[in-house]
Design a protein around this motif. Structure first.
Motif, mmCIF file in Angstrom:
data_model
loop_
_atom_site.group_PDB
_atom_site.id
_atom_site.type_symbol
_atom_site.label_atom_id
_atom_site.label_comp_id
_atom_site.label_asym_id
_atom_site.label_seq_id
_atom_site.Cartn_x
_atom_site.Cartn_y
_atom_site.Cartn_z
ATOM 1 N N UNK A 282 0.824 -1.204 0.000
ATOM 2 C CA UNK A 282 0.000 0.000 0.000
ATOM 3 C C UNK A 282 0.863 1.262 0.000
ATOM 4 N N UNK B 193 -0.515 4.424 -1.204
ATOM 5 C CA UNK B 193 -1.349 5.240 -0.322
ATOM 6 C C UNK B 193 -0.460 5.967 0.693
ATOM 7 N N UNK B 194 0.309 5.183 1.453
ATOM 8 C CA UNK B 194 1.252 5.750 2.417
ATOM 9 C C UNK B 194 2.559 4.987 2.311
ATOM 10 N N UNK C 192 -5.781 7.045 -10.030
ATOM 11 C CA UNK C 192 -5.664 6.495 -8.675
ATOM 12 C C UNK C 192 -6.284 5.102 -8.568
ATOM 13 N N UNK D 74 -10.770 0.060 -3.056
ATOM 14 C CA UNK D 74 -11.324 1.248 -3.686
ATOM 15 C C UNK D 74 -12.685 0.909 -4.260
ATOM 16 N N UNK D 75 -13.587 1.845 -4.144
ATOM 17 C CA UNK D 75 -14.953 1.630 -4.608
ATOM 18 C C UNK D 75 -14.973 1.353 -6.106
ATOM 19 N N UNK E 267 -18.688 -1.362 4.580
ATOM 20 C CA UNK E 267 -17.429 -0.636 4.568
ATOM 21 C C UNK E 267 -17.270 0.189 5.849
ATOM 22 N N UNK E 268 -16.056 0.241 6.405
ATOM 23 C CA UNK E 268 -15.786 1.134 7.536
ATOM 24 C C UNK E 268 -15.426 2.511 6.991
ATOM 25 N N UNK E 269 -15.307 3.480 7.871
ATOM 26 C CA UNK E 269 -15.131 4.860 7.396
ATOM 27 C C UNK E 269 -13.726 5.134 6.869
ATOM 28 N N UNK E 270 -12.747 4.341 7.296
ATOM 29 C CA UNK E 270 -11.382 4.568 6.825
ATOM 30 C C UNK E 270 -10.942 3.329 6.065
ATOM 31 N N UNK E 271 -10.545 3.499 4.834
ATOM 32 C CA UNK E 271 -10.146 2.323 4.054
ATOM 33 C C UNK E 271 -8.691 2.442 3.655
#
Lengths: 418, 418
Positions: B36, B39-40, B179, B372-373, B414-418
């Motif tokens: 990942x 992302x980071x 992205x 990702x959605x 889904x949780x709020x942070x993915x």
């Protein structure tokens, strides 16, 4: 008031905040007398460990999973600032971006909320970025800037400001503590006067937060921004805060539609739809490492308590004014700040035609104030770590410098960084 | 291509960049297979010491005097990024603000530079903040947004974009690497096509910088922004960069008139008068602590060299695609990235109807991709520290998960942070 060094030592002995000094770097040795906390606050000793923890544990080990913790950092540290420093209610302060960017965001939002009004008011002696941001927004929107003159020493006269308020004014931008003189505005009265005229006031609290006791809730303040690297000791270029009164948040929309203000952020939906609370004023990904340093500084201020800090600030600047009257005025150094302690923040400015050279010479003699155009030396005794003897020593060395004329050896030309 | 683990090990043995892995935290133990970095990015081992040095020495000891060093941090680190990563010339890149804020600044500046044109073009599948910032600027200026459809897997078709370019278009905002799919745009061709139509292209390089070999100078790129916390390993929420082609700088003026862009900044003069170079795109006080972390990450990328990193990125993603074809496609996992390695960045996306549950299950089995959605799992093997065996192990565990159906135990919400 006794003006001996022994009297200053006695004030330190009686100071209930004296213990905080030892929690800052550079206070345990023969380092300089640092009176520039109004520009860059000292480093709390806990800060490097906080940075290391966030870097090594949360980032290095936790990696992307740490976003569960980080996602709310802007509102979490914002609430610490709001409730611990500003007298705001929870959910009214966000840590985000720089002071200049936050000023822009709230100014545009406020101007949008006052359609049909075409004037922005600012103070002619306000900090550059405040004046420039106002000018830029006015230029982009075809608005007019009404610059209100201020007494450079005494600050803005409320009657002068009142005269500038009419039905054309959308927003007033004003520093609560003037960067040059330290003059403290009457936040409640100005806010009320502007509201009566149908305008919003956007306060810049950069030189006020951590220096004076603010009560944004009681004073009915609508909008504010401020910096965390001065009296809040968040570190060089630390992220800024913005404040929006709870009742006003839904009504306002800031102009930079970034993904961190978005409802169901990771749904990544087609249209911008900002969250209802203070989070709608967020734009990009929050500065996690820098926020960790801000948190350390803010916690120290909150622990000391703003009432005690403000009282000590008035006592420190009061001693400085008394010593300057006694020892510096005879050399042509004039007070360029309000004489009434209730009307100033936690810095005092002195004027002298050779202020630039005097500032450089003072630094070389172990006293760190700063220079401000055209002829000012600012002394910012931050109440969290400055002692009364520091003030005494600073004035004593200033007097010696004037006595011996050592400053005349310094070039008169200003360097690019002051 | 051989698809055994031994073959992957052989690729690692032959990898000229293999030595860089050991310079990142979390690579020396049985930690997760981290895919990942798109992302980071991982933390360089040198980062904590750099933060400590800037905090303790420069801030803690040097105090306000360190501004002599810090004042140019935005252009200094900007030049490291520009010359070491982006193929820009010195004086064309600035480290400042967040990607979203920089996007806003350059978009407004670009739209101002194309008066009489009332359309902004963006891609319907672009990253949310890009689309939202475009929408916000368009709304404020009464402009029209023309959203160009993109193939979610293959990226934007240049012919489709060309069809959207006409004399009404002021600015095109586009990600160089998409992205979601990782599709790599033809930066030179798109820039030239837009220029022929009289428009400016503002590139978002967030998923490209450090992942593909960019040559902004040769490609004639006018404007770009990008993030430093992905492949540049600058840390969570690290400050962003912006690029403005040298010849265009004087012509443009960004909308947030802050004091750090001002000529003779400490003269604090009455009117905003921006410096001539890239510094005019600065706004507030630069984030000194955060910039120190960015510098460490950027130096590692520059040392490795973008050509070598891009080549390894293509090899890593190529292996991933081959393994997915062999082992995951039979389970209904589809490639959702360009199959041609020359047409993608350094991440690969796979589609499956239960992508969210699969992602959570993979994390619990020691493989970190991201979701990702609506139905995508992204794998970002950052070439600076990802091994070929990491890619092999990730696909192997993914296959096992599909074999045993362990993912079905995870909630679909889904949780709020993915």
């Amino acid at each position: 008031m006794q003006l001996t060094r022994a009297a200053a030592e006695a004030l330190d002995d009686a100071d209930p905040l004296a213990g905080f000094r030892g929690r800052f770097a550079g206070t345990d040795d023969d380092g300089p007398v640092y009176l520039d906390g109004n520009s860059l606050g000292r480093m709390p000793l806990d800060t490097p460990a906080a940075l290391a923890r966030v870097a090594e544990q949360e980032w290095g080990r936790g990696l992307v999973g740490s976003w569960e913790t980080w996602i709310d950092v802007g509102t979490r540290v914002g609430d610490l600032i709001g409730t611990g420093v500003l007298g705001a209610r929870p959910g009214e302060v966000l840590l985000a971006d720089s002071t200049s960017v936050d000023l822009y965001k709230l100014l545009v939002a406020a101007a949008d909320a006052r359609p049909g009004r075409d004037v922005l008011v600012c103070c002619a002696d306000d900090f550059p970025t405040d004046r420039y941001v106002v000018a830029g927004v006015a230029a982009a929107r075809g608005m007019t800037v009404r610059e209100v003159p201020a007494d450079v020493d005494e600050g803005l006269d409320p009657a002068v400001l009142a005269g500038a308020l009419d039905e054309r004014v959308a927003v007033v931008v004003l520093s609560a503590v003037a960067y040059r003189s330290g003059a403290l505005a009457d936040v409640a009265a100005v806010t009320a006067a502007a509201r009566d005229a149908g305008a919003l006031v956007l306060w810049d609290l950069s030189h006020a937060a951590g220096a004076v006791a603010l009560d944004l809730a009681a004073d009915g303040v609508d909008l504010a921004v401020g910096c965390t690297y001065k009296y809040l000791n968040g570190g060089p270029g630390a992220p800024a805060f913005l404040y929006v009164r709870r009742e006003l948040q839904e009504e306002l929309r800031q102009p930079i539609w970034g993904w961190f203000g978005q409802r169901d952020q990771f749904g990544m939906g087609p249209a911008y739809d900002p969250v209802p609370g203070i989070g709608r004023f967020a734009v990009g990904t929050p500065p996690v490492l820098a926020a960790a340093a801000v948190e350390v500084g803010v916690r120290l201020v909150a622990e000391a308590g703003m009432d005690r800090l403000a009282a000590k600030g008035r006592a420190l600047t009061g001693l400085l004014v008394a010593l300057a009257d006694a020892h510096l005025a005879p050399h042509g150094v004039a007070l360029a700040s309000p004489r009434d302690p209730a009307r100033r923040g936690s810095h005092v400015t002195l004027a002298h035609p050779h202020a630039w050279q005097l500032t450089r010479a003072l630094v070389d003699r172990g006293v760190v104030p700063d220079f401000r155009t055209p002829d000012r030396v600012r002394f910012g005794p931050a109440p969290l770590y400055t002692r009364f003897v520091d003030v005494w020593d600073a004035v004593d060395r200033f007097r010696a410098l004037l006595d011996d004329g050592g400053w005349t050896a310094y070039p008169a030309e200003r360097s690019r960084v002051t």
